[in-house]
Design a protein around this motif. Structure first.
Motif: not given
Length: 224
Positions: A155-161, A185-192
């Protein structure tokens, strides 16, 4: 380069997760996945091999990592494994940069990047490993980040900047998938937050998940 996974009733299709962030399922065909896996196995060997990353607060990341081109540590880059065995970082191969540029073209339709791709962060997720929400903000360039997945799905969670919280979108990334994020979207927060053990293609021969993240440093090559 798109390939359809066998057994899919409804083949997955390209999706724009956010402006500038695009998911291309099954982008790497099985043979390219095997080639990339064998390269990752060689890169993971010492010196400057797979390591456990320690955070400034004294904790450790559950995903282990090896770097090419530039060595990443929280929160900067060096030419040696400053938080490991001290060896020079392994070189970044041109074919990997070519693969990154092809991914950007296929996902975003961008013909050229400002500088050559010269960083690879390769994260290995064993069962139970995860990655907290973060931004890829230690580079001196704003070229798109290219992410390739091998092995188990996650699960790849793609968020906001703005923050690590909502709004965010959860995307399933499987072996061979490409995810590119640039522009707004280059500096968006993201995680697994989760990896699905045993979900990878058996024929690949990988237990766990490998994520190959390709970036442009924007830094000059140091003089020899």
């Amino acid at each position: 380069m798109m390939a359809v996974m066998s057994g899919e009733l409804f083949p997955r299709s390209r999706s724009e997760v956010a402006p500038g962030a695009v998911h291309l399922p099954d982008w790497l065909p099985p043979e390219r996945q095997r080639e990339l896996l064998e390269a990752c196995r060689a890169w993971a060997l010492p010196p400057a091999g797979l390591r456990t990353v320690r955070t400034p607060g004294g904790g450790t990341m559950s995903a282990r990592q090896v770097c090419l081109g530039w060595h990443w540590y929280p929160y900067g880059y060096a030419r040696t494994v400053t938080d490991g065995d001290g060896a020079p970082v392994k070189p970044f191969p041109q074919w990997l940069g070519d693969l990154a540029r092809q991914g950007v073209r296929d996902a975003l339709g961008v013909a050229e990047c400002s500088s050559p791709y010269d960083i690879a962060l390769i994260n290995f997720y064993e069962e139970g490993a995860r990655m907290g929400m973060h931004r890829d903000s230690d580079e001196d360039a704003d070229d798109p980040v290219v992410s390739l997945s091998l092995g188990d799905a996650c699960v790849f969670r793609f968020g906001n900047v703005e923050s690590r919280g909502r709004p965010y979108v959860d995307v399933e990334l499987r072996s061979g998938d490409l995810f590119v994020f640039g522009g707004p979207a280059r500096l968006a927060y993201h995680g697994v937050p989760r990896v699905e053990p045993g979900s990878g293609p058996p024929e690949l021969g990988l237990r766990g998940r490998l994520n190959i993240t390709l970036r442009v440093s924007g830094r000059p090559i140091p003089a020899a």
